[in-house]
Design an enzyme around this catalytic site. Structure first.
Site, PDB file in Angstrom:
ATOM      1  N   ASP A 112     -17.774 -22.401 -31.685  1.00 20.75           N
ATOM      2  CA  ASP A 112     -16.801 -21.318 -31.563  1.00 20.75           C
ATOM      3  C   ASP A 112     -15.816 -21.301 -32.729  1.00 20.75           C
ATOM      4  O   ASP A 112     -15.387 -20.224 -33.171  1.00 20.75           O
ATOM      5  CB  ASP A 112     -16.035 -21.456 -30.244  1.00 20.75           C
ATOM      6  CG  ASP A 112     -16.821 -20.902 -29.059  1.00 20.75           C
ATOM      7  OD1 ASP A 112     -17.798 -20.168 -29.289  1.00 20.75           O
ATOM      8  OD2 ASP A 112     -16.456 -21.198 -27.915  1.00 20.75           O
ATOM      9  N   GLY A 113     -15.451 -22.477 -33.234  1.00 23.30           N
ATOM     10  CA  GLY A 113     -14.530 -22.518 -34.370  1.00 23.30           C
ATOM     11  C   GLY A 113     -15.102 -21.836 -35.595  1.00 23.30           C
ATOM     12  O   GLY A 113     -14.404 -21.088 -36.293  1.00 23.30           O
ATOM     13  N   ASN A 144      -9.109 -14.511 -30.321  1.00 27.01           N
ATOM     14  CA  ASN A 144      -8.856 -15.211 -29.063  1.00 27.01           C
ATOM     15  C   ASN A 144      -7.390 -15.189 -28.664  1.00 27.01           C
ATOM     16  O   ASN A 144      -7.032 -14.666 -27.625  1.00 27.01           O
ATOM     17  CB  ASN A 144      -9.319 -16.670 -29.164  1.00 27.01           C
ATOM     18  CG  ASN A 144     -10.760 -16.852 -28.768  1.00 27.01           C
ATOM     19  OD1 ASN A 144     -11.442 -15.906 -28.403  1.00 27.01           O
ATOM     20  ND2 ASN A 144     -11.243 -18.077 -28.846  1.00 27.01           N
ATOM     21  N   ALA A 156     -10.676 -19.625 -23.397  1.00 27.73           N
ATOM     22  CA  ALA A 156     -10.455 -20.666 -24.412  1.00 27.73           C
ATOM     23  C   ALA A 156      -9.167 -21.419 -24.096  1.00 27.73           C
ATOM     24  O   ALA A 156      -9.024 -22.002 -23.027  1.00 27.73           O
ATOM     25  CB  ALA A 156     -10.423 -20.018 -25.803  1.00 27.73           C
ATOM     26  N   TYR A 157      -8.217 -21.407 -25.022  1.00 28.01           N
ATOM     27  CA  TYR A 157      -6.970 -22.150 -24.858  1.00 28.01           C
ATOM     28  C   TYR A 157      -6.205 -21.677 -23.617  1.00 28.01           C
ATOM     29  O   TYR A 157      -5.636 -22.479 -22.863  1.00 28.01           O
ATOM     30  CB  TYR A 157      -6.126 -21.972 -26.123  1.00 28.01           C
ATOM     31  CG  TYR A 157      -4.975 -22.932 -26.293  1.00 28.01           C
ATOM     32  CD1 TYR A 157      -4.666 -23.901 -25.341  1.00 28.01           C
ATOM     33  CD2 TYR A 157      -4.182 -22.873 -27.437  1.00 28.01           C
ATOM     34  CE1 TYR A 157      -3.612 -24.771 -25.515  1.00 28.01           C
ATOM     35  CE2 TYR A 157      -3.120 -23.740 -27.619  1.00 28.01           C
ATOM     36  CZ  TYR A 157      -2.836 -24.675 -26.653  1.00 28.01           C
ATOM     37  OH  TYR A 157      -1.783 -25.534 -26.835  1.00 28.01           O
ATOM     38  N   SER A 199      -7.469 -23.320 -20.546  1.00 28.48           N
ATOM     39  CA  SER A 199      -7.074 -24.731 -20.469  1.00 28.48           C
ATOM     40  C   SER A 199      -5.629 -24.885 -20.017  1.00 28.48           C
ATOM     41  O   SER A 199      -5.263 -25.901 -19.419  1.00 28.48           O
ATOM     42  CB  SER A 199      -7.264 -25.405 -21.829  1.00 28.48           C
ATOM     43  OG  SER A 199      -8.618 -25.367 -22.230  1.00 28.48           O
TER      44      SER A 199
END
Length: 308
Positions: free
Chosen positions: A79-80, A153, A195-196, A199
């Site tokens: 993904d990065g 994102n 994503a983030y 989390s």
């Protein structure tokens, strides 16, 4: 007209090198010219003397112009790597397709084990085009714009090194909502919700939902819940340092953008430049969610009474 496809890869993954060689060979066998930046090609060739035949090598400062003439941008990595390619090429409108060589790979369309089938479908133009909503980020200081950025994102305002906590004020559409001490705040798109933001305890939002998200990170407040707004809203975060040693940083899609001065006003709104994706997986997002997160679905019977 000669068909051309750009190959973008993670510069330090051995499996990316092997995948790039296979993709270049498969494209060449179908009379499609693989295009690659000189820096990526040099990394590819540093492992051995094999140089993919027929590959068009482009100087890095000319890569955007070359990519504009390609029908696809094939990204090999996790993904990065896909996020870096998205930031670099999103203004062109050329569809991006990711082949996952990392871990979860939520943005990728296929896994490395399916490489041959994926390339065959790209060669046959057997894919759909999808637009993904992105963010335009503007940082102001005393009314003056000091930085602009783009994110697929999320944009994140986070405490800097050796800072225990920062104080942020959040506003929606020029109206204040709340102020709290925290580790930071995430401003995300539906694509970034897995994503983030996920989390940090944010909701998962289906990618066809047009919305903006704000998710506090470890906030110390009674009211510090994730917020979901309409796509035309503007979410703002204001940072005010409480002492000289304190610091805060703006990150976009995992890349550090700028150290934030005290009194910075950070705005996130829907970008006029979405990311164009090539989609070969035509199943619903629900199936992707279950597969990528390996969610347990035993016991689900459905309307027909059949178990999953």
């Amino acid at each position: 007209m000669t068909r051309r496809m750009l190959i973008d890869l993670h510069p330090r993954r051995e499996n990316a090198r092997m995948a790039a060689e296979a993709v270049c060979a498969a494209l060449g066998a179908n009379d499609i010219v693989p295009v690659m930046s000189r820096s990526a090609h040099d990394v590819l060739c540093s492992y051995d003397d094999a140089r993919p035949n027929g590959t068009e090598i482009v100087d890095d400062d000319r890569l955007l112009a070359a990519a504009e003439d390609c029908e696809l941008i094939i990204v090999l990595g996790g993904d990065g790597t896909i996020l870096r390619a998205a930031e670099r090429f999103h203004t062109l409108g050329v569809p991006v397709v990711g082949i996952n060589l990392g871990h979860v790979g939520f943005l990728a369309e296929s896994e490395s084990a399916d490489l041959d089938e994926t390339v065959r479908r790209l060669v046959d133009r057997d894919y759909d085009i999808e637009q993904r909503m992105a963010l335009d980020i503007t940082v102001r200081l005393e009314g003056r714009i000091i930085h602009r950025a783009w994110a697929l994102n999320e944009a994140t305002v986070e405490k800097g090194p050796r800072t225990q906590m920062i104080e942020l004020s959040v506003g929606i559409d020029d109206r204040p909502v709340s102020t709290f001490g925290c580790d930071g705040a995430i401003l995300a798109t539906p694509t970034g919700s897995t994503a983030y933001a996920f989390s940090a305890g944010g909701p998962i939002v289906w990618p066809d939902v047009e919305a903006l998200l704000m998710v506090p990170i470890s906030a110390h407040a009674l009211f510090a819940e994730p917020l979901v707004t309409g796509p035309s809203s503007v979410i703002a975060v204001e940072y005010r340092a409480r002492h000289a040693e304190e610091s805060a940083v703006l990150w976009c899609d995992g890349r550090e953008e700028i150290g934030l001065p005290s009194r910075s006003h950070i705005e996130a709104c829907r970008s006029a430049q979405p990311l164009t994706l090539a989609r070969i997986q035509r199943g619903p997002f629900t199936d992707r969610l279950v597969r990528k997160f390996q969610l347990p679905v035993d016991g689900w019977r459905g309307p027909a009474g059949e178990t999953a």
